[in-house]
Enzyme design. Structure first.
Site, PDB file in Angstrom:
ATOM      1  N   ILE A 138     -18.754  -8.735  -5.712  1.00 54.01           N
ATOM      2  CA  ILE A 138     -19.952  -8.745  -6.559  1.00 54.01           C
ATOM      3  C   ILE A 138     -20.372  -7.293  -6.800  1.00 54.01           C
ATOM      4  CG2 ILE A 138     -22.376  -9.484  -6.658  1.00 54.01           C
ATOM      5  CD1 ILE A 138     -21.311 -11.703  -4.527  1.00 54.01           C
ATOM      6  N   PRO A 140     -22.829  -4.181  -8.724  1.00 53.70           N
ATOM      7  CA  PRO A 140     -24.195  -3.943  -9.224  1.00 53.70           C
ATOM      8  C   PRO A 140     -24.213  -3.337 -10.632  1.00 53.70           C
ATOM      9  CG  PRO A 140     -23.541  -2.111  -7.833  1.00 53.70           C
ATOM     10  CD  PRO A 140     -22.348  -3.052  -7.905  1.00 53.70           C
ATOM     11  N   THR A 142     -25.944  -0.705 -11.353  1.00 57.06           N
ATOM     12  CA  THR A 142     -26.184   0.736 -11.232  1.00 57.06           C
ATOM     13  C   THR A 142     -24.888   1.556 -11.163  1.00 57.06           C
ATOM     14  OG1 THR A 142     -26.501   0.260  -8.898  1.00 57.06           O
ATOM     15  CG2 THR A 142     -28.476   0.574 -10.204  1.00 57.06           C
ATOM     16  N   ASN A 143     -23.841   0.996 -10.579  1.00 57.74           N
ATOM     17  CA  ASN A 143     -22.522   1.660 -10.533  1.00 57.74           C
ATOM     18  C   ASN A 143     -21.467   0.653 -10.979  1.00 57.74           C
ATOM     19  OD1 ASN A 143     -23.805   3.732  -8.993  1.00 57.74           O
ATOM     20  ND2 ASN A 143     -23.294   2.700  -7.091  1.00 57.74           N
ATOM     21  N   GLY A 223     -28.495  -5.419  -4.237  1.00 59.43           N
ATOM     22  CA  GLY A 223     -29.778  -5.402  -3.545  1.00 59.43           C
ATOM     23  C   GLY A 223     -29.819  -6.389  -2.375  1.00 59.43           C
ATOM     24  N   GLY A 241     -25.778  -3.128   0.960  1.00 56.27           N
ATOM     25  CA  GLY A 241     -27.097  -3.403   0.400  1.00 56.27           C
ATOM     26  C   GLY A 241     -27.907  -2.179   0.013  1.00 56.27           C
ATOM     27  N   CYS A 274     -27.210   4.482  -4.538  1.00 53.18           N
ATOM     28  CA  CYS A 274     -27.985   3.974  -3.400  1.00 53.18           C
ATOM     29  C   CYS A 274     -28.157   5.045  -2.324  1.00 53.18           C
ATOM     30  CB  CYS A 274     -27.300   2.745  -2.820  1.00 53.18           C
ATOM     31  SG  CYS A 274     -25.549   3.026  -2.478  1.00 53.18           S
ATOM     32  N   GLU A 362     -41.021   2.074  -2.138  1.00 49.95           N
ATOM     33  CA  GLU A 362     -40.079   1.323  -2.978  1.00 49.95           C
ATOM     34  C   GLU A 362     -38.806   2.134  -3.252  1.00 49.95           C
ATOM     35  OE1 GLU A 362     -40.412  -1.855  -4.300  1.00 49.95           O
ATOM     36  OE2 GLU A 362     -42.152  -1.956  -2.981  1.00 49.95           O
TER      37      GLU A 362
HETATM   38  P1  NAD Z   1     -28.868  -6.657  -7.887  1.00 53.10           P
HETATM   39  O1  NAD Z   1     -29.036  -7.072  -6.476  1.00 53.10           O
HETATM   40  O2  NAD Z   1     -29.870  -7.050  -8.888  1.00 53.10           O
HETATM   41  O3  NAD Z   1     -27.441  -7.173  -8.436  1.00 53.10           O
HETATM   42  C1  NAD Z   1     -26.255  -6.956  -7.737  1.00 53.10           C
HETATM   43  C2  NAD Z   1     -25.265  -8.068  -8.062  1.00 53.10           C
HETATM   44  O4  NAD Z   1     -25.701  -9.281  -7.492  1.00 53.10           O
HETATM   45  C3  NAD Z   1     -25.132  -8.343  -9.561  1.00 53.10           C
HETATM   46  O5  NAD Z   1     -23.800  -8.656  -9.856  1.00 53.10           O
HETATM   47  C4  NAD Z   1     -26.020  -9.548  -9.770  1.00 53.10           C
HETATM   48  O6  NAD Z   1     -25.614 -10.306 -10.883  1.00 53.10           O
HETATM   49  C5  NAD Z   1     -25.828 -10.299  -8.467  1.00 53.10           C
HETATM   50  N1  NAD Z   1     -26.973 -11.129  -8.079  1.00 53.10           N
HETATM   51  C6  NAD Z   1     -28.241 -10.700  -7.872  1.00 53.10           C
HETATM   52  N2  NAD Z   1     -29.013 -11.735  -7.471  1.00 53.10           N
HETATM   53  C7  NAD Z   1     -28.223 -12.836  -7.428  1.00 53.10           C
HETATM   54  C8  NAD Z   1     -28.437 -14.206  -7.103  1.00 53.10           C
HETATM   55  N3  NAD Z   1     -29.629 -14.674  -6.755  1.00 53.10           N
HETATM   56  N4  NAD Z   1     -27.383 -15.041  -7.153  1.00 53.10           N
HETATM   57  C9  NAD Z   1     -26.148 -14.607  -7.515  1.00 53.10           C
HETATM   58  N5  NAD Z   1     -25.902 -13.305  -7.854  1.00 53.10           N
HETATM   59  C10 NAD Z   1     -26.914 -12.440  -7.816  1.00 53.10           C
HETATM   60  O7  NAD Z   1     -28.720  -5.058  -7.847  1.00 53.10           O
HETATM   61  P2  NAD Z   1     -28.605  -3.992  -9.022  1.00 53.10           P
HETATM   62  O8  NAD Z   1     -29.946  -3.726  -9.571  1.00 53.10           O
HETATM   63  O9  NAD Z   1     -27.529  -4.343  -9.944  1.00 53.10           O
HETATM   64  O10 NAD Z   1     -28.139  -2.737  -8.142  1.00 53.10           O
HETATM   65  C11 NAD Z   1     -29.031  -1.942  -7.421  1.00 53.10           C
HETATM   66  C12 NAD Z   1     -29.134  -2.327  -5.967  1.00 53.10           C
HETATM   67  O11 NAD Z   1     -27.863  -2.315  -5.357  1.00 53.10           O
HETATM   68  C13 NAD Z   1     -29.973  -1.321  -5.182  1.00 53.10           C
HETATM   69  O12 NAD Z   1     -30.746  -1.980  -4.250  1.00 53.10           O
HETATM   70  C14 NAD Z   1     -28.928  -0.418  -4.557  1.00 53.10           C
HETATM   71  O13 NAD Z   1     -29.367   0.247  -3.405  1.00 53.10           O
HETATM   72  C15 NAD Z   1     -27.865  -1.440  -4.228  1.00 53.10           C
HETATM   73  N6  NAD Z   1     -26.542  -0.798  -4.104  1.00 53.10           N
HETATM   74  C16 NAD Z   1     -25.990  -0.683  -2.862  1.00 53.10           C
HETATM   75  C17 NAD Z   1     -24.763  -0.068  -2.722  1.00 53.10           C
HETATM   76  C18 NAD Z   1     -24.118   0.104  -1.375  1.00 53.10           C
HETATM   77  O14 NAD Z   1     -22.980   0.536  -1.334  1.00 53.10           O
HETATM   78  N7  NAD Z   1     -24.779  -0.173  -0.278  1.00 53.10           N
HETATM   79  C19 NAD Z   1     -24.080   0.429  -3.858  1.00 53.10           C
HETATM   80  C20 NAD Z   1     -24.694   0.275  -5.095  1.00 53.10           C
HETATM   81  C21 NAD Z   1     -25.917  -0.340  -5.216  1.00 53.10           C
END
Ligand code: NAD
Length: 468
Positions: A138, A140, A142-143, A223, A241, A274, A362
């Site tokens: 899955i 994000p 952002t990247n 997230g 996360g 992140c 936040e």
């Molecule tokens: P997001 O959580 O909104 O989405 C991430 C992915 O999850 C997407 O593909 C989205 O479609 C899916 N998703 C979200 N909620 C869902 C649900 N209820 N059911 C099924 N799929 C769902 O995050 P975003 O805004 O795209 O990215 C930013 C977040 O990701 C920030 O919190 C950032 O810190 C985190 N992040 C973490 C890392 C890491 O390596 N730890 C890397 C990049 C981003």
């Protein structure tokens, strides 16, 4: 009677076996949709078939496939970076180029799969890292491309197939990159449909993917919501996360350098990573100097209380959470919405705030940096740990006092801890160590790579082959 002796027969058998090993299964050129499916179940089925075929390929061939992918992505890096910014409306094109290049060049391949071995009177015991099978990944918003790149390289190097579930707001660029990957695999006669996705990513499709019996592992980068869902899937899950990386600056730091490093890290791709600096906690003695140095670089301080209030109202919701419309936007774009024209060279807006201000609490993911002034380094460390929210993600410190550095590193327990450098030093940008955009804090794998996506297996040869 033939006059072959035993050793001739052995030679012939060995050469036949070598020939068989060198012949890779040939591809059927029908059904060539380059890994993009309308139906998630069909995508998973195809990936599962491809993985079975991939198991028969040699390591040399795996490496050839990974190298072909690296080459194709490098050749298309400009288009990938442009599309990513245009489609998501977030980030900076020139920084996306750097991030994509980092993922392409520094995500480890098959060399990451180092075996472990024990030998002795009882014989030889070998620990090998074998594929997990089909991985549901899955990604994000952002990247979007960086995650697909490092996940694909690591997962394929480890012998898996991948089903991607991209963020719906990055679907075009995700389809584009997955098609490029499949073309690169095809170019070196690799299995068809080793990397797949659906044309219309959605929450429903992600849920189908996570529940599917043929998906053996889930890797969720996003997230806290999606990480929690992945960890409840009942399958082996890797959770990468959210973060809210704090920066601590003490009185022993090189303040001019600290200011530059902080602004460089914070503004990288408009604060989307992140790992990027999200709040600064600085000791009183050097706080003014730090802010002056930031203003002398490419950052702008907001001192007017009314303007700060307007900014809060713009980028936060009524509940004090982030207004997603401003995530990953340029500093000048944000200020223009407040009726202020600023030099586009300004990469960060910063302001001194209280320790419980929503800008600090936040995870903003905008080039807006809260600065909190505290009395001493112990208070700074305590507050930084609180603001990191136990994500165990990333923290930075600028200091020349090794006791202070050790204390913060030990107490904050983050996956990445960067000393006297911008946050991106922590993912191997200009520094030693491999890179990844999937940093698994919650589940503890850390900076993921090919070996993260393997099943550890033990292979025992009893009583012999110890030559100690
Ligand atoms: P997001 O959580 O909104 O989405 C991430 C992915 O999850 C997407 O593909 C989205 O479609 C899916 N998703 C979200 N909620 C869902 C649900 N209820 N059911 C099924 N799929 C769902 O995050 P975003 O805004 O795209 O990215 C930013 C977040 O990701 C920030 O919190 C950032 O810190 C985190 N992040 C973490 C890392 C890491 O390596 N730890 C890397 C990049 C981003």
């Amino acid at each position: 009677m033939n006059d072959f002796n035993i050793s001739d027969i052995e030679k012939i058998v060995r050469s036949i076996v070598a020939d068989i090993k060198n012949v890779e299964p040939k591809q059927d050129s029908s059904n060539n949709n380059l890994g993009i499916f309308d139906d998630m179940n069909e995508a998973i089925h195809e990936a599962s078939m491809a993985q079975k075929q991939y198991l028969r390929y040699s390591l040399k061939k795996r490496s050839e496939i990974v190298n072909s992918i690296r080459k194709a992505l490098l050749e298309n890096i400009d288009e990938l970076s442009k599309m990513s910014v245009e489609e998501t409306g977030m980030g900076r094109y020139e920084d996306k180029i750097l991030k994509n290049k980092l993922a392409i060049e520094k995500s480890p391949g098959i060399e990451d799969l180092k075996p472990e071995v024990e030998t002795g009177d009882g014989g030889l015991t070998l620990y090998e890292m074998s594929p997990f099978g089909v991985i549901g990944a899955i990604a994000p918003s952002t990247n979007p491309t960086e995650t697909v790149i490092c996940n694909t390289i690591g997962m394929l190097a480890a012998g898996n197939a991948v089903v991607f579930s991209p963020h719906p707001s990055a679907k075009k660029v995700s389809v584009f990159i997955i098609e490029l990957i499949n073309k690169a695999i095809e170019k070196v006669d690799g299995p068809k449909h080793l990397v797949v996705t659906v044309r219309e990513p959605s929450i429903e499709n992600t849920n189908i993917m996570m529940a599917h019996e043929k998906v053996n592992m889930i890797c969720a980068t996003g997230g806290p919501g999606i990480v929690k869902i992945a960890l409840s899937s009942g399958k082996k899950a890797i959770g990468a996360g959210a973060g809210n990386p704090p920066v601590v600056v003490d009185e022993t730091a090189d303040i001019e350098k600290a200011a530059i490093d902080i602004i460089d890290g914070c503004s990288f791709d408009n604060n989307l990573p992140c790992i990027a600096e999200k709040e600064v906690i600085v000791v009183d003695k050097v706080a003014d100097k730090l802010m002056d140095c930031m203003s002398n670089y490419c950052a702008m301080q907001i001192t007017d209380k009314e303007l700060l209030k307007k900014l809060e109202k713009l980028v936060l919701t009524e509940k004090g959470t982030i207004n997603k419309k401003f995530v990953g936007k340029n500093a000048d774009y944000i200020m223009e919405k407040l009726g202020m024209k600023i030099d586009p060279k300004i990469r960060v807006i910063f302001a001194e705030v209280e320790k419980d201000h929503p800008f600090a609490v936040e995870e903003l993911m905008m080039p807006i940096l809260p600065i909190i002034r505290v009395k001493n380094v112990d208070i700074a460390i305590e507050l930084a740990i609180k603001l990191e929210h136990g994500n165990r993600h990333t923290a930075m410190m600028h200091s020349k006092n090794i006791d202070n550095l050790s204390k913060f590193a030990k107490e904050v327990q983050t996956t990445i801890f960067v000393k006297n450098a911008p946050s991106y030093a922590g993912i191997g940008f200009g520094t030693e160590g491999h890179s990844t955009f999937t940093i698994a804090g919650p589940t503890g794998e850390g900076l993921t790579s090919a070996k993260t996506f393997t099943r550890k297996r033990r292979c025992v040869l009893a009583d012999t082959f110890s030559i100690k």
